[in-house]
Write a protein that holds these residues in place. Structure first.
Motif, PDB file in Angstrom:
ATOM      1  N   THR A   1      87.165  14.161 -24.146  1.00 60.28           N
ATOM      2  CA  THR A   1      87.156  15.492 -24.764  1.00 60.28           C
ATOM      3  C   THR A   1      88.568  16.047 -24.618  1.00 60.28           C
ATOM      4  O   THR A   1      89.112  16.053 -23.505  1.00 60.28           O
ATOM      5  CB  THR A   1      86.203  16.437 -23.995  1.00 60.28           C
ATOM      6  N   ALA A   2      89.145  16.502 -25.732  1.00 63.49           N
ATOM      7  CA  ALA A   2      90.541  16.951 -25.671  1.00 63.49           C
ATOM      8  C   ALA A   2      90.715  17.996 -24.576  1.00 63.49           C
ATOM      9  O   ALA A   2      90.021  19.014 -24.568  1.00 63.49           O
ATOM     10  CB  ALA A   2      90.955  17.508 -27.029  1.00 63.49           C
ATOM     11  N   GLY A   3      91.602  17.700 -23.640  1.00 63.42           N
ATOM     12  CA  GLY A   3      91.916  18.653 -22.570  1.00 63.42           C
ATOM     13  C   GLY A   3      91.112  18.473 -21.291  1.00 63.42           C
ATOM     14  O   GLY A   3      91.405  19.116 -20.284  1.00 63.42           O
ATOM     15  N   VAL A   4      90.141  17.595 -21.286  1.00 58.72           N
ATOM     16  CA  VAL A   4      89.320  17.419 -20.072  1.00 58.72           C
ATOM     17  C   VAL A   4      89.916  16.334 -19.179  1.00 58.72           C
ATOM     18  O   VAL A   4      90.361  15.292 -19.659  1.00 58.72           O
ATOM     19  CB  VAL A   4      87.852  17.074 -20.448  1.00 58.72           C
ATOM     20  N   ALA A   5      89.941  16.598 -17.880  1.00 51.45           N
ATOM     21  CA  ALA A   5      90.408  15.591 -16.907  1.00 51.45           C
ATOM     22  C   ALA A   5      89.587  15.766 -15.635  1.00 51.45           C
ATOM     23  O   ALA A   5      89.602  16.844 -15.035  1.00 51.45           O
ATOM     24  CB  ALA A   5      91.887  15.789 -16.614  1.00 51.45           C
ATOM     25  N   PHE A   6      88.865  14.752 -15.256  1.00 52.74           N
ATOM     26  CA  PHE A   6      88.111  14.807 -13.991  1.00 52.74           C
ATOM     27  C   PHE A   6      88.993  14.264 -12.873  1.00 52.74           C
ATOM     28  O   PHE A   6      89.717  13.266 -13.065  1.00 52.74           O
ATOM     29  CB  PHE A   6      86.846  13.946 -14.064  1.00 52.74           C
ATOM     30  N   SER A   7      88.908  14.868 -11.692  1.00 57.32           N
ATOM     31  CA  SER A   7      89.593  14.291 -10.531  1.00 57.32           C
ATOM     32  C   SER A   7      88.756  13.101 -10.034  1.00 57.32           C
ATOM     33  O   SER A   7      87.593  12.952 -10.414  1.00 57.32           O
ATOM     34  CB  SER A   7      89.711  15.335  -9.417  1.00 57.32           C
ATOM     35  N   ARG A   8      89.361  12.303  -9.178  1.00 55.67           N
ATOM     36  CA  ARG A   8      88.617  11.152  -8.630  1.00 55.67           C
ATOM     37  C   ARG A   8      87.367  11.624  -7.886  1.00 55.67           C
ATOM     38  O   ARG A   8      86.286  11.061  -8.005  1.00 55.67           O
ATOM     39  CB  ARG A   8      89.521  10.341  -7.709  1.00 55.67           C
TER      40      ARG A   8
ATOM     41  N   HIS B   1      85.694  22.211 -17.137  1.00 57.46           N
ATOM     42  CA  HIS B   1      86.126  23.523 -17.655  1.00 57.46           C
ATOM     43  C   HIS B   1      85.518  23.785 -19.025  1.00 57.46           C
ATOM     44  O   HIS B   1      86.145  24.393 -19.894  1.00 57.46           O
ATOM     45  CB  HIS B   1      87.647  23.627 -17.715  1.00 57.46           C
ATOM     46  N   ARG B   2      84.329  23.297 -19.241  1.00 58.83           N
ATOM     47  CA  ARG B   2      83.586  23.546 -20.486  1.00 58.83           C
ATOM     48  C   ARG B   2      82.235  24.123 -20.071  1.00 58.83           C
ATOM     49  O   ARG B   2      81.257  23.384 -19.929  1.00 58.83           O
ATOM     50  CB  ARG B   2      83.349  22.252 -21.280  1.00 58.83           C
ATOM     51  N   PRO B   3      82.182  25.452 -19.842  1.00 60.47           N
ATOM     52  CA  PRO B   3      80.932  26.043 -19.369  1.00 60.47           C
ATOM     53  C   PRO B   3      79.789  25.811 -20.365  1.00 60.47           C
ATOM     54  O   PRO B   3      80.025  25.725 -21.572  1.00 60.47           O
ATOM     55  CB  PRO B   3      81.259  27.542 -19.264  1.00 60.47           C
ATOM     56  N   VAL B   4      78.595  25.705 -19.846  1.00 57.22           N
ATOM     57  CA  VAL B   4      77.439  25.385 -20.684  1.00 57.22           C
ATOM     58  C   VAL B   4      76.954  26.656 -21.385  1.00 57.22           C
ATOM     59  O   VAL B   4      76.638  27.642 -20.720  1.00 57.22           O
ATOM     60  CB  VAL B   4      76.302  24.824 -19.790  1.00 57.22           C
ATOM     61  N   PRO B   5      76.889  26.659 -22.729  1.00 56.95           N
ATOM     62  CA  PRO B   5      76.389  27.859 -23.421  1.00 56.95           C
ATOM     63  C   PRO B   5      74.958  28.181 -22.998  1.00 56.95           C
ATOM     64  O   PRO B   5      74.162  27.270 -22.747  1.00 56.95           O
ATOM     65  CB  PRO B   5      76.419  27.466 -24.904  1.00 56.95           C
ATOM     66  N   ALA B   6      74.647  29.473 -22.943  1.00 49.51           N
ATOM     67  CA  ALA B   6      73.318  29.889 -22.475  1.00 49.51           C
ATOM     68  C   ALA B   6      72.200  29.324 -23.346  1.00 49.51           C
ATOM     69  O   ALA B   6      71.092  29.100 -22.879  1.00 49.51           O
ATOM     70  CB  ALA B   6      73.253  31.417 -22.451  1.00 49.51           C
TER      71      ALA B   6
ATOM     72  N   GLU C   1      84.710  13.023 -27.499  1.00 47.82           N
ATOM     73  CA  GLU C   1      85.729  13.233 -28.540  1.00 47.82           C
ATOM     74  C   GLU C   1      85.280  14.295 -29.549  1.00 47.82           C
ATOM     75  O   GLU C   1      84.132  14.305 -29.984  1.00 47.82           O
ATOM     76  CB  GLU C   1      85.963  11.920 -29.311  1.00 47.82           C
ATOM     77  N   ARG C   2      86.179  15.160 -29.929  1.00 42.05           N
ATOM     78  CA  ARG C   2      85.963  16.207 -30.956  1.00 42.05           C
ATOM     79  C   ARG C   2      84.727  17.065 -30.639  1.00 42.05           C
ATOM     80  O   ARG C   2      84.723  17.800 -29.676  1.00 42.05           O
ATOM     81  CB  ARG C   2      85.890  15.584 -32.361  1.00 42.05           C
ATOM     82  N   ALA C   3      83.657  16.899 -31.442  1.00 41.83           N
ATOM     83  CA  ALA C   3      82.453  17.712 -31.224  1.00 41.83           C
ATOM     84  C   ALA C   3      81.520  17.092 -30.187  1.00 41.83           C
ATOM     85  O   ALA C   3      80.439  17.630 -29.916  1.00 41.83           O
ATOM     86  CB  ALA C   3      81.710  17.903 -32.543  1.00 41.83           C
ATOM     87  N   GLY C   4      81.917  15.972 -29.620  1.00 40.82           N
ATOM     88  CA  GLY C   4      81.144  15.399 -28.517  1.00 40.82           C
ATOM     89  C   GLY C   4      80.210  14.270 -28.911  1.00 40.82           C
ATOM     90  O   GLY C   4      80.165  13.827 -30.059  1.00 40.82           O
ATOM     91  N   ASN C   5      79.483  13.808 -27.890  1.00 44.28           N
ATOM     92  CA  ASN C   5      78.530  12.699 -28.030  1.00 44.28           C
ATOM     93  C   ASN C   5      77.101  13.228 -27.916  1.00 44.28           C
ATOM     94  O   ASN C   5      76.887  14.415 -27.690  1.00 44.28           O
ATOM     95  CB  ASN C   5      78.750  11.678 -26.901  1.00 44.28           C
ATOM     96  N   ALA C   6      76.143  12.313 -27.998  1.00 46.02           N
ATOM     97  CA  ALA C   6      74.744  12.691 -27.770  1.00 46.02           C
ATOM     98  C   ALA C   6      74.595  13.092 -26.301  1.00 46.02           C
ATOM     99  O   ALA C   6      75.058  12.376 -25.406  1.00 46.02           O
ATOM    100  CB  ALA C   6      73.838  11.512 -28.090  1.00 46.02           C
TER     101      ALA C   6
END
Ligand code: ACO
Ligand code: AKG
Length: 383
Positions: A22-29, A272-277, A231-236
């Motif tokens: 996902t553009a801009g997402v980076a998980f730490s180890r 950093h992509r909060p879950v919409p209500a 990627e973009r709008a995401g996966n299933a």
């Protein structure tokens, strides 16, 4: 009507690979380890856990995941290059996805090659992987725009060389569920000995529907990501695919769904992509009832307006007082704060409660309800 699957459906979750793309997402180890542990504890069968070709940092994370000794099979993403596969082996990985662009548009315009090159590259990369005893999924990037006859030819070649499955990717998320079904069924019919994995994207909002359509057409493996990252709008989304399988298809893939809310919130924070209500299955308000008719129906029996119990995914039901409330919902909310209303009192308070919610553009809190009750006391006494 429940469908019968001769063999179990395998969930291959790619939160740690496509999800992290996902553009801009980076998980730490540390976050990758926590996510992998949670998915594993929930019974997710496979984790696509990274891309060794990215370099040392990624390889270090993949090694750390290998060292956890999870039950889930760990699989990495690789281009059809011996070097990429070597890097996976060096991480201690024993299962790989070997990706090849399979549509003419990508073969020509991205790789600058032709179909013969793709065949040759598959032979080399798959041959190397098999010589090294790896479990292999052959990833058909952009399979949804590829010529089906060419795909079947590649699948035949893959079977001959000992591939373990073929990944049908709707890379651009451009299929509808009916076309997805037809394409996967055609490939399954053409090469029945090679199990199919489906990888869907959400560009048209149909990733989950297409994943389910692929399974109904005979795919045994399905890719998901927590919260539908990708990627973009995401996966299933993992939570959507699993619940759709259970509720809509009568197939239980054996995942502990009670932790869906927990993992969704964790990944929401880490990405950093909060879950919409209102997010299906895991949104905080996915089981909130305000409208009078719905609230009344739920109070009488939750099955009236809930397709499954919120507790099944770690959520709780919420009765909300707002602009669309009716008296049953209002009485129930007041009962929850310790006030018993008569029918007449509820009718009187309802008008005021609706106005208050409309003015504030939000549902009423417990404090709002108490204040409304107190400020209406003289009218209530007369009611
Ligand atoms: C649909 C998907 O999600 S596929 C997965 C995509 N994920 C990623 O790209 C994330 C990780 N990627 C990376 O770290 C880098 O892109 C790397 C390490 C793989 C490659 O980096 P670089 O060598 O700098 O190349 P760059 O990223 O600019 O371009 C990709 C190259 O891979 C080639 N390529 C793309 N797909 C494939 C494939 N399936 N098999 C072989 N080569 C491929 C491209 O043609 C291009 O090579 P070229 O420049 O010779 O034409
Ligand atoms: O395995 C592959 O070929 C690519 C998978 C993928 O992420 C995609 O096609 O969207």
């Amino acid at each position: 009507m429940p469908i019968i699957c001769a063999e179990p459906i395998i969930i291959d979750d790619t939160t740690l690979r496509d999800g992290e793309q996902t553009a801009g997402v980076a998980f730490s180890r540390k976050e990758k380890i926590a996510i992998a542990r949670m998915l594993d504890a929930m019974g997710v069968h496979e984790l696509e856990c990274g891309i060794p070709a990215m370099g040392d940092e990624e390889c270090g994370s993949i090694r750390a995941l290998v060292e956890l000794g999870l039950n889930a099979r760990l699989i990495t993403w690789n281009r059809a290059l011996v070097g990429d596969i070597r890097a996976s082996i060096a991480c201690g990985i024993t299962s790989v996805d070997i990706s090849l662009s399979v549509s003419d548009i990508m073969i020509r315009n991205k790789l600058g090659k032709n179909r013969a090159w793709v065949r040759e590259q598959l032979k080399q990369a798959l041959g190397f992987a098999k010589e090294n005893g790896l479990y292999v999924s052959v990833g058909g990037e952009d399979a949804s725009r590829a010529d089906l006859t060419f795909l079947a030819e590649l699948m035949d070649l893959a079977v001959t060389m000992g591939a373990d499955r073929f990944r049908f990717c709707d890379t651009l998320g451009i299929l509808d569920p009916f076309t997805m079904f037809e394409k996967v069924r055609a490939l399954h019919g053409a090469v029945p000995s090679l199990p199919i994995e489906v990888h869907t994207h959400n560009d048209l909002g149909m990733a989950t529907a297409n994943a389910i359509a692929g399974i109904k057409a005979g795919a045994r493996f399905v890719n998901t990501t927590v919260n539908g990252l990708g990627e973009r709008a995401g996966n299933a989304a993992l939570e959507e695919v699993v619940m759709a399988l259970k509720v809509a298809c009568g197939i239980d893939p054996g995942i502990d769904t009670h932790r869906f809310r927990e993992i969704s919130r964790y990944v929401g924070r880490a990405s950093h992509r909060p879950v919409p209500a209102w997010k299906a299955i895991v949104g905080e308000r996915a089981f909130a009832h305000e409208s009078g008719i719905h609230a009344d129906g739920v109070i009488k029996n939750p099955k009236n307006y809930e397709g499954f119990d919120p507790g099944e995914v770690g959520l709780t039901r919420q009765m909300v007082v707002g602009k669309h409330s009716g008296t049953s919902g209002l009485i129930e909310r007041y009962r929850a704060v310790g006030i018993t209303l008569t029918g007449d009192e509820a009718v009187l308070l309802l008008v005021r409660a609706r106005n208050m919610a409309g003015d504030r553009k939000r549902p009423l809190t417990d404090a709002d309800l108490m204040r409304l009750y107190e400020t209406s006391s003289s009218s209530l006494a007369a009611a």
